[in-house]
Write an enzyme that holds these catalytic residues in place. Structure first.
Site, PDB file in Angstrom:
ATOM      1  N   ASP A 186      -0.931  -9.035  15.499  1.00  0.00           N
ATOM      2  CA  ASP A 186       0.308  -9.552  14.733  1.00  0.00           C
ATOM      3  C   ASP A 186       0.190 -11.150  14.698  1.00  0.00           C
ATOM      4  O   ASP A 186       0.670 -12.045  15.309  1.00  0.00           O
ATOM      5  CB  ASP A 186       1.519  -9.449  15.943  1.00  0.00           C
ATOM      6  CG  ASP A 186       2.635  -9.919  15.409  1.00  0.00           C
ATOM      7  OD1 ASP A 186       2.938 -10.202  14.035  1.00  0.00           O
ATOM      8  OD2 ASP A 186       3.805  -9.972  16.249  1.00  0.00           O
ATOM      9  N   GLU A 246       0.144  -7.792   6.779  1.00  0.00           N
ATOM     10  CA  GLU A 246       0.878  -8.234   5.599  1.00  0.00           C
ATOM     11  C   GLU A 246       2.255  -7.186   5.416  1.00  0.00           C
ATOM     12  O   GLU A 246       2.188  -6.350   6.114  1.00  0.00           O
ATOM     13  CB  GLU A 246       0.195  -8.200   4.159  1.00  0.00           C
ATOM     14  CG  GLU A 246       0.981  -8.746   3.209  1.00  0.00           C
ATOM     15  CD  GLU A 246      -0.223  -9.249   1.943  1.00  0.00           C
ATOM     16  OE1 GLU A 246      -1.424  -9.227   2.175  1.00  0.00           O
ATOM     17  OE2 GLU A 246       0.482  -9.704   0.777  1.00  0.00           O
ATOM     18  N   ASP A 262       2.434 -12.138  -0.887  1.00  0.00           N
ATOM     19  CA  ASP A 262       2.270 -13.081  -1.989  1.00  0.00           C
ATOM     20  C   ASP A 262       3.370 -13.102  -2.872  1.00  0.00           C
ATOM     21  O   ASP A 262       4.024 -12.214  -2.746  1.00  0.00           O
ATOM     22  CB  ASP A 262       0.769 -12.896  -2.474  1.00  0.00           C
ATOM     23  CG  ASP A 262       0.825 -11.457  -3.310  1.00  0.00           C
ATOM     24  OD1 ASP A 262       1.196 -10.350  -2.780  1.00  0.00           O
ATOM     25  OD2 ASP A 262       0.477 -11.378  -4.591  1.00  0.00           O
ATOM     26  N   HIS A 297       2.139 -11.589   7.700  1.00  0.00           N
ATOM     27  CA  HIS A 297       1.482 -12.282   6.532  1.00  0.00           C
ATOM     28  C   HIS A 297       2.492 -12.226   5.546  1.00  0.00           C
ATOM     29  O   HIS A 297       2.393 -11.242   4.561  1.00  0.00           O
ATOM     30  CB  HIS A 297       0.244 -11.779   6.225  1.00  0.00           C
ATOM     31  CG  HIS A 297      -0.579 -12.367   5.178  1.00  0.00           C
ATOM     32  ND1 HIS A 297      -1.359 -13.499   5.386  1.00  0.00           N
ATOM     33  CD2 HIS A 297      -0.606 -12.389   3.937  1.00  0.00           C
ATOM     34  CE1 HIS A 297      -1.820 -13.972   4.266  1.00  0.00           C
ATOM     35  NE2 HIS A 297      -1.480 -13.117   3.381  1.00  0.00           N
TER      36      HIS A 297
HETATM   37  O1  9MR Z   1      -2.192  -2.363  -0.581  1.00  0.00           O
HETATM   38  C1  9MR Z   1      -3.400  -2.798  -1.090  1.00  0.00           C
HETATM   39  C2  9MR Z   1      -4.565  -2.153  -0.236  1.00  0.00           C
HETATM   40  O2  9MR Z   1      -4.474  -0.518  -0.459  1.00  0.00           O
HETATM   41  C3  9MR Z   1      -5.917  -2.573  -0.611  1.00  0.00           C
HETATM   42  O3  9MR Z   1      -6.926  -2.392   0.148  1.00  0.00           O
HETATM   43  C4  9MR Z   1      -5.927  -4.263  -0.693  1.00  0.00           C
HETATM   44  C5  9MR Z   1      -7.173  -4.795  -1.246  1.00  0.00           C
HETATM   45  O4  9MR Z   1      -7.328  -4.477  -2.791  1.00  0.00           O
HETATM   46  O5  9MR Z   1      -4.730  -4.631  -1.482  1.00  0.00           O
HETATM   47  C6  9MR Z   1      -3.655  -4.226  -1.264  1.00  0.00           C
HETATM   48  O6  9MR Z   1      -2.738  -4.763  -1.916  1.00  0.00           O
HETATM   49  C7  9MR Z   1      -2.217  -6.225  -2.012  1.00  0.00           C
HETATM   50  C8  9MR Z   1      -2.403  -6.803  -3.160  1.00  0.00           C
HETATM   51  O7  9MR Z   1      -3.779  -6.502  -3.904  1.00  0.00           O
HETATM   52  C9  9MR Z   1      -1.888  -8.209  -3.363  1.00  0.00           C
HETATM   53  N1  9MR Z   1      -0.577  -8.119  -2.967  1.00  0.00           N
HETATM   54  C10 9MR Z   1      -0.543  -7.847  -1.529  1.00  0.00           C
HETATM   55  C11 9MR Z   1      -1.092  -6.548  -1.298  1.00  0.00           C
HETATM   56  C12 9MR Z   1      -1.009  -6.055   0.088  1.00  0.00           C
HETATM   57  O8  9MR Z   1      -1.782  -6.484   1.069  1.00  0.00           O
END
Ligand code: 9MR
Ligand code: ZN
Length: 534
Positions: free
Chosen positions: A508, A517, A151, A462
Site C-alpha cells: 500500500d 494502482e 495516470d 498509485h
Molecule cells: O492493467 C495493465 C496490466 O494488465 C499490464 O500488465 C500493465 C503493463 O503493461 O499495464 C496495465 O495498464 C496500465 C496502463 O498501461 C497505463 N495506465 C495504467 C494502467 C494500470 O496500471
C-alpha cells in the site's frame, strides 16, 4: 494468529466463514461476539491445512447459522480478535455506490467542482490541442472521457471495456443502479448512464473519418505526481488499431441499444459510429496492432489477437442490425479457440458471451447460445474445484496473480455468477461471493482493496490526484490492482522478497504501480459483480 473476515460483513442468509492463519494449532475456543450486548456464540474450528497461495497454515470458522443483523467480531480465547463487521442485508450497498461514483472523479476535460467533488475538486484539465502522430497534424482538442488509471492517459480499449462492464450492469441490474450526486443527476436518465455518456461522448471523438478508431490519446510520457490541470504536455493522438476499432464498435452498438429509450438522436449517432467501425473492419480483415512508437512511454495496451474483440463486436452489432453476414462472422469466431469468458482490457470474449446469453429469447441460434453457455459453465466448474482447495476460499487460479489481479478475482466471480444464472445452481453464486470476501479483507494482509470500505482499507493508491491534492485520504470506492506475484516497481521490489507467496505481494504505497494502482476497468468489473449482491 490472525483472524480474517470480510470487513464490511455478510448478508444474513449468506455462507459466513472467517479464515484464521496460525502457526500454532488452535486448541482454545473461538467465539462470535455481538458488539451491542457482548453475547457470545462459540464457533467450531475446522483445520484447512497449508495454503499454497499464502504459504500459511489456515483454519476456518463457519458462522453461517448466525443470521441476526448487527455488529460483530470474532475472538479467540487469548483475546486476539478480528476487525468488527456487520451482518446486514445491505452490507455492500454503499461500496457499490462508491464504486460507480468513482468514475465522476476520473472525468477529464472538465472542472470537478466543490459542489460535487468536495475536497477532491480540480480545474479543467487536458483541453489543449491535439497532435496527430500519423501525420504530425495539429487538430482541435479532443476532450472528455475518464482518466484511465493513476495516470492521465485516455486509451480506447480499456475505456470501451469499462463502459462494457457498466452498461451490462445497467442492462442486467437496472433496478439496483443507484442515484448518484453528479452534475446530471435528476435529468430523468439513470445516473450510471449519465456517467457512461461522459465517456461515450469522448469515445465518439476517437473515431477517424474512415471509421477506424485511434488507440489512445496521451502525452508522450507519464507526467509527475501533479494535479491533472498542471499536466500541460502536448496531447498526442496515436495511430489506430483493430482492437480499438472493434471494441469501439461493440460498445457503441451496445450503448445505441440502451440509450434509445432515453435519447433517440444520441442512440442514432452511436449506431452510425458502430456501423462505420464495423465496415472499416470488414474492409480490413487482418489485425492492425498498436505498439508504442520509440520514445513514447505511456501505456501500450498491446494485444496480439483481435479475434475476441471482433467476436464481441459482431455479437453486439448483430443485435442491432440483424444482418446475416454479422451473424455468420460471429458464428465463425465463436467456433474458434478463443477465450469466451474473459472480461478484461486485452481479452473481451466474455462480453460476446454476455451479449448472447442475456439477449431476449431467440435473438441468436441455439447453437451459439450453447457455445457461450458451455464456456461459462466449464470455467465456473474449474473455478469451483479450485475454490475447494483454497484456504482463503478463492475461486481463482494461481496464474491470475499478475498486475491487476483484482480484475481476475472479479472476472472469476462473474463467470461463477453467469453459471449460477444459467443453471440455477446457487453454489456458483456463493463461490462468487467468497471472492468478494477476499477483496474486502479476508486475505493474509487483512487488507480491503476498496478505499474507504473496511477497517483495513488501503489508502495510498498509485493515483496522481490522490498524491497531489493535499487531502489526507483518497475518495472512497477505488479498487487497488492487487497482489502481483511479480512486482515491477522499486518500492514493491524493495519491500517484497522474491519468492513471496502471491497473496502477500501487495504494497500500500503510492509508488507501487504494479500492485497498488487504480484503473477504471478494475472498478467497473467490481461494479458488475457487486451489482449481483447489492
Ligand atoms: O492493467 C495493465 C496490466 O494488465 C499490464 O500488465 C500493465 C503493463 O503493461 O499495464 C496495465 O495498464 C496500465 C496502463 O498501461 C497505463 N495506465 C495504467 C494502467 C494500470 O496500471
Ligand atoms: Zn484530464
Amino acid at each position: 494468529m490472525k483472524i480474517h473476515v470480510n470487513q464490511l460483513g455478510y448478508r444474513p442468509g449468506d455462507q459466513k466463514i472467517a479464515v484464521i492463519a496460525s502457526d500454532e494449532p488452535l486448541n482454545g475456543s473461538l467465539a462470535l461476539v455481538n458488539e451491542s450486548d457482548s453475547t457470545k456464540v462459540e464457533l467450531g474450528i475446522q483445520a484447512f491445512g497449508s495454503d499454497s497461495y499464502s504459504g500459511e497454515t489456515l483454519y476456518w470458522a463457519d458462522f453461517s447459522h448466525v443470521k441476526d443483523e448487527g455488529r460483530y467480531f470474532i475472538e479467540y480465547y487469548d483475546c486476539s480478535r478480528s476487525d468488527s463487521f456487520s451482518i446486514s442485508g445491505d452490507v455492500y450497498r454503499k461500496a457499490f455506490e462508491d464504486l460507480i461514483h468513482m468514475f465522476y472523479f476520473m472525468r477529464c476535460g472538465c472542472a470537478l467542482t466543490e459542489k460535487y467533488a468536495g475536497p477532491y475538486q480540480h480545474k479543467k484539465c487536458h483541453s489543449g490541442s491535439t497532435l496527430r502522430y500519423s501525420d504530425n497534424k495539429m487538430l482541435p482538442p479532443i476532450t472528455g472521457g475518464w482518466h484511465d488509471a493513476g495516470d492521465y492517459g485516455r486509451y480506447t480499449t480499456p475505456g470501451a471495456v469499462a463502459l462494457g462492464h457498466l452498461l451490462y450492469t445497467y442492462e442486467l441490474f437496472a433496478d439496483k443502479c443507484p442515484t448518484l450526486f453528479i452534475p446530471e443527476s435528476g435529468n430523468g436518465v439513470p445516473d450510471i448512464l449519465n456517467e457512461c455518456r461522459y465517456e461515450l461522448e469522448w469515445l465518439l471523438k476517437m473515431q477517424a473519418e474512415d471509421g477506424s478508431v485511434y488507440h489512445k490519446i496521451t502525452t508522450e510520457r507519464f507526467c509527475g505526481f501533479i494535479m491533472p490541470e498542471e499536466d500541460k504536455d502536448q496531447m498526442i493522438l496515436y495511430p489506430i488499431s483493430s482492437m480499438a476499432t472493434a471494441d469501439f464498435a461493440a460498445v457503441t452498438a451496445l450503448a445505441a441499444r440502451i440509450y434509445k429509450k432515453f435519447d433517440c438522436s444520441f442512440a442514432g449517432k452511436l449506431k452510425a459510429a458502430a456501423l462505420a467501425a464495423r465496415d472499416f473492419l470488414y474492409a480490413h480483415p487482418d489485425i492492425i496492432e498498436f505498439r508504442n512508437p520509440p520514445g513514447n512511454w505511456t501505456g501500450g495496451y498491446w494485444d496480439k489477437d483481435d479475434r475476441d474483440e471482433r467476436m464481441w463486436m459482431f455479437a453486439e452489432i448483430f443485435r442491432l442490425t440483424g444482418e446475416a453476414r454479422d451473424l455468420a462472422e460471429l458464428t465463425k469466431l465463436a467456433s474458434a479457440d478463443i477465450n469466451k469468458t474473459a472480461l478484461g482490457w486485452g481479452q473481451v470474449g466474455g462480453f460476446a458471451g454476455l451479449s448472447v446469453l442475456f439477449a431476449p429469447a431467440e435473438s441468436f441460434p441455439d447453437e451459439l447460445f450453447t457455445v457461450f453457455s458451455d464456456a461459462y459453465r466449464k470455467h465456473a466448474d474449474e473455478l469451483l474445484e479450485l475454490a475447494d482447495k483454497n484456504g482463503y476460499r478463492l475461486a481463482m487460479p494461481l496464474e491470475g496473480f499478475v498486475w491487476g489481479s483484482n480484475m481476475v478475482v472479479m472476472n472469476c466471480a462473474m463467470s461463477l455468477l453467469v453459471a449460477s444464472f444459467l443453471t440455477g445452481n446457487t453454489a456458483y453464486a456463493s463461490a462468487a461471493e467468497e471472492n468478494i470476501h477476499y477483496l474486502l479483507g479476508r486475505n493474509p494482509l487483512n487488507r480491503s482493496y476498496i478505499t474507504g470500505h473496511g477497517a483495513g482499507a488501503f489508502h495510498n493508491p498509485h493515483n496522481r490526484p490522490t498524491a497531489s491534492d493535499n487531502v489526507e485520504y483518497p475518495y472512497p470506492g477505488l479498487v487497488s490492482g492487487g497482489p502481483s506475484a511479480r512486482v515491477y516497481d522499486e518500492p514493491a521490489k524493495a519491500a517484497i522478497p522474491e519468492g513471496t507467496p502471491p497473496l502477500l505481494c501487495h504494497l500500500d504505497d503510492v509508488g507501487s504501480f504494479s500492485t497498488n494502482e487504480i484503473a477504471i476497468y478494475w472498478n467497473s468489473i467490481t461494479v458488475l459483480v457487486f451489482a449481483c449482491f447489492s
